[in-house]
Design a protein around this motif. Structure first.
Motif, PDB file in Angstrom:
ATOM      1  N   THR A  70       0.646  -1.180  -0.106  1.00  0.00           N
ATOM      2  CA  THR A  70      -0.063   0.035  -0.053  1.00  0.00           C
ATOM      3  C   THR A  70       0.825   1.311   0.251  1.00  0.00           C
ATOM      4  OG1 THR A  70      -1.902  -0.814   0.961  1.00  0.00           O
ATOM      5  CG2 THR A  70      -1.667   1.156   1.355  1.00  0.00           C
ATOM      6  N   ARG A  73       2.427   1.854  -3.538  1.00  0.00           N
ATOM      7  CA  ARG A  73       1.612   2.325  -4.368  1.00  0.00           C
ATOM      8  C   ARG A  73       1.339   3.864  -4.208  1.00  0.00           C
ATOM      9  NH1 ARG A  73      -0.205  -2.070  -7.138  1.00  0.00           N
ATOM     10  NH2 ARG A  73      -0.937  -3.917  -5.862  1.00  0.00           N
ATOM     11  N   GLU A  74       1.199   4.162  -2.807  1.00  0.00           N
ATOM     12  CA  GLU A  74       0.845   5.703  -2.543  1.00  0.00           C
ATOM     13  C   GLU A  74       2.001   6.433  -2.801  1.00  0.00           C
ATOM     14  OE1 GLU A  74      -2.455   4.666   1.330  1.00  0.00           O
ATOM     15  OE2 GLU A  74      -0.215   5.456   1.426  1.00  0.00           O
ATOM     16  N   PRO A  85      -3.665   5.658  -5.926  1.00  0.00           N
ATOM     17  CA  PRO A  85      -2.851   4.691  -6.121  1.00  0.00           C
ATOM     18  C   PRO A  85      -3.114   3.343  -6.631  1.00  0.00           C
ATOM     19  CG  PRO A  85      -2.940   5.597  -3.824  1.00  0.00           C
ATOM     20  CD  PRO A  85      -4.284   6.068  -4.554  1.00  0.00           C
ATOM     21  N   ARG A  86      -4.387   3.308  -7.049  1.00  0.00           N
ATOM     22  CA  ARG A  86      -5.063   2.045  -7.546  1.00  0.00           C
ATOM     23  C   ARG A  86      -4.809   1.741  -8.934  1.00  0.00           C
ATOM     24  NH1 ARG A  86      -5.373  -1.897  -4.282  1.00  0.00           N
ATOM     25  NH2 ARG A  86      -6.924  -2.633  -5.951  1.00  0.00           N
ATOM     26  N   VAL A  88      -1.714   2.255 -10.002  1.00  0.00           N
ATOM     27  CA  VAL A  88      -0.189   1.752  -9.823  1.00  0.00           C
ATOM     28  C   VAL A  88       0.099   0.489 -10.117  1.00  0.00           C
ATOM     29  CG1 VAL A  88       2.017   2.340  -8.795  1.00  0.00           C
ATOM     30  CG2 VAL A  88       0.506   4.187  -9.056  1.00  0.00           C
ATOM     31  N   ILE A 234       7.391   0.243 -13.333  1.00  0.00           N
ATOM     32  CA  ILE A 234       6.053   0.756 -12.510  1.00  0.00           C
ATOM     33  C   ILE A 234       5.262   1.239 -13.883  1.00  0.00           C
ATOM     34  CG2 ILE A 234       4.945   2.507 -11.204  1.00  0.00           C
ATOM     35  CD1 ILE A 234       8.569   2.004 -10.445  1.00  0.00           C
ATOM     36  N   TRP A 236       1.667   2.964 -14.859  1.00  0.00           N
ATOM     37  CA  TRP A 236       0.673   3.887 -14.502  1.00  0.00           C
ATOM     38  C   TRP A 236      -0.753   3.671 -15.732  1.00  0.00           C
ATOM     39  CZ3 TRP A 236      -1.685   8.004 -17.068  1.00  0.00           C
ATOM     40  CH2 TRP A 236      -2.810   8.368 -16.568  1.00  0.00           C
ATOM     41  N   GLU A 262      -0.802  -7.655 -12.012  1.00  0.00           N
ATOM     42  CA  GLU A 262       0.249  -8.086 -11.388  1.00  0.00           C
ATOM     43  C   GLU A 262       0.663  -9.705 -11.286  1.00  0.00           C
ATOM     44  OE1 GLU A 262       1.010  -4.082  -8.834  1.00  0.00           O
ATOM     45  OE2 GLU A 262      -0.201  -5.797  -8.106  1.00  0.00           O
TER      46      GLU A 262
END
Length: 412
Positions: A70, A73-74, A85-86, A88, A234, A236, A262
């Motif tokens: 978490t 992601r944040e 963040p959802r 990422v 990463i 996005w 993922e």
């Protein structure tokens, strides 16, 4: 001020305790992967030794692993200025994530559809789209770049767009010669044509803070190991795309985004390190730690940019002042990253890198997977380029050592 900034940065990097020939190492290899601060290594070690577990269990270390994910992601959402963040997605590297996304996008496309790539890009933002296009019977258009101005022809991109264009893939910055592209314009043109846009920000992200909302693309990818983190990629993506598209995954895996993208068990220690890398960058904010991570990152990047711009101007002037040396790329004050791709008359790039490395000056040589860049510049048959990148930990002494070493090589 620049030397004070570098000294403050270097204090966090244990690698500067290493020496070659009685001197510290001058690292100009950042475009291939930056050095890592102590805080990142500590975060990864702490996770592996004290919190290691798989996810979503009903016990302490599993719950702590969920918290690490978490936080990662944040932090990356703040780094990218992502709405959530959802949006990422983490993966092995940018190339793997791009292949993964290309397969999922390709399921919706077919013969007659078109995709646009560029001559200025790393193959990680070309090959996945070419392979997908081959599989689906699509047409690939290539946007050229100028060997004189070192810039991408965005007017040619606009002409290449058609009602059948499905995707525009473009790099935010060239990893070979440093050119920074107007990706916001490219994304806008794609959107106006009804196409999606994908931005490769791997080389851009260490030097300029990405802003996916300002860029306006549909997807953007970067790599933590280029901005002082571990080897992780990463991706996005806009929430609407991540939810609508069908990724390749095993049936029991989560159907929620971003987890559905993922595949398999993640590199949890890498995510811990990525979160720590973002926080380390924010620690360079001269205002000190605050509650707004994005604001701290913006101020930190202004300091990074000022430092790198000053030293790159000295490097560019030093290299271009040496007879027999040619720097390929925009002027030092142009739209570029602090990365010099250059050649030395009569000295192959591999020999130059070998001899400089023996003196503790680390540079890269070759085409750096930007194969079409070297093709257009006529350098593919002679070993490509020598590449040197400025980083926050670079000093004026490092620059002088590199310029002195290149001057000696040019003299024979």
């Amino acid at each position: 001020m620049s030397e004070q900034f570098a000294a403050r940065v270097r204090a966090d990097f244990p690698v500067f305790e290493r020496q070659i020939g009685g001197r510290s190492i001058a690292f100009f290899d950042g475009p291939g992967g930056s050095q890592v601060p102590r805080q990142v290594g500590d975060a990864m070690r702490d996770y592996l030794l004290m919190h290691n577990a798989n996810t979503h269990g009903f016990f302490a270390t599993s719950e702590e692993t969920d918290a690490v994910i978490t936080r990662a992601r944040e932090n990356m959402a703040a780094f990218l200025n992502a709405p959530s963040p959802r949006e990422v997605v983490f993966g092995a590297n940018m190339t793997t994530l791009t292949f993964h996304l290309s397969r999922s996008l390709g399921r919706e496309w077919g013969p007659g559809d078109e995709v646009i790539v560029s001559q200025l890009d790393h193959q990680a933002n070309v090959a996945p789209w070419r392979r997908m296009a081959e599989d689906r019977g699509m047409t690939v258009h290539v946007v050229p770049f100028s060997a004189e101005t070192y810039t991408l022809d965005l007017d040619a991109l606009e002409r290449a767009l058609s009602p059948r264009t499905r995707l525009v893939a473009i790099g935010a910055a060239s990893n070979a010669i440093g050119t920074v592209n107007d990706v916001a314009r490219a994304a806008r043109l794609a959107r106006q044509a009804g196409a999606l846009s994908f931005v490769d920000a791997v080389h851009y992200a260490p030097h300029r803070l990405p802003d996916v909302q300002a860029i306006g693309s549909d997807f953007l990818a970067c790599s933590a190991y280029k901005f002082f983190g571990p080897h992780m990629g990463i991706l996005w993506g806009r929430a609407e795309h991540l939810e609508r598209l069908t990724p390749y995954k095993v049936p029991p895996a989560s159907n929620a985004s971003p987890e559905r993208w993922e595949t398999g068990t993640l590199n949890h220690e890498g995510m811990a390190g990525t979160a720590a890398a973002v926080e380390w960058i924010a620690s360079l904010d001269s205002h000190g730690p605050g509650n707004n991570l994005r604001a701290s990152l913006e101020r930190a990047f202004r300091a990074i940019h000022a430092h790198e711009t000053e030293l790159f101007a000295a490097l560019y002037a030093g290299l271009t002042g040496i007879p027999g040396v040619r720097v390929h790329g925009s002027p030092a004050d142009g739209m570029r990253t602090p990365t010099a791709g250059f050649v030395i008359d009569g000295v192959s790039p591999d020999e130059a890198a070998r001899r400089l490395g023996a003196e503790g000056v680390f540079v890269w040589n070759g085409d750096f997977y930007a194969t079409t860049v070297c093709d257009v510049l006529g350098l593919s048959d002679c070993g490509g380029l020598i590449r040197a990148g400025i980083a926050p930990y670079t000093t004026a002494d490092d620059v002088e050592r590199l310029v002195t070493g290149v001057r000696a090589l040019a003299r024979g």
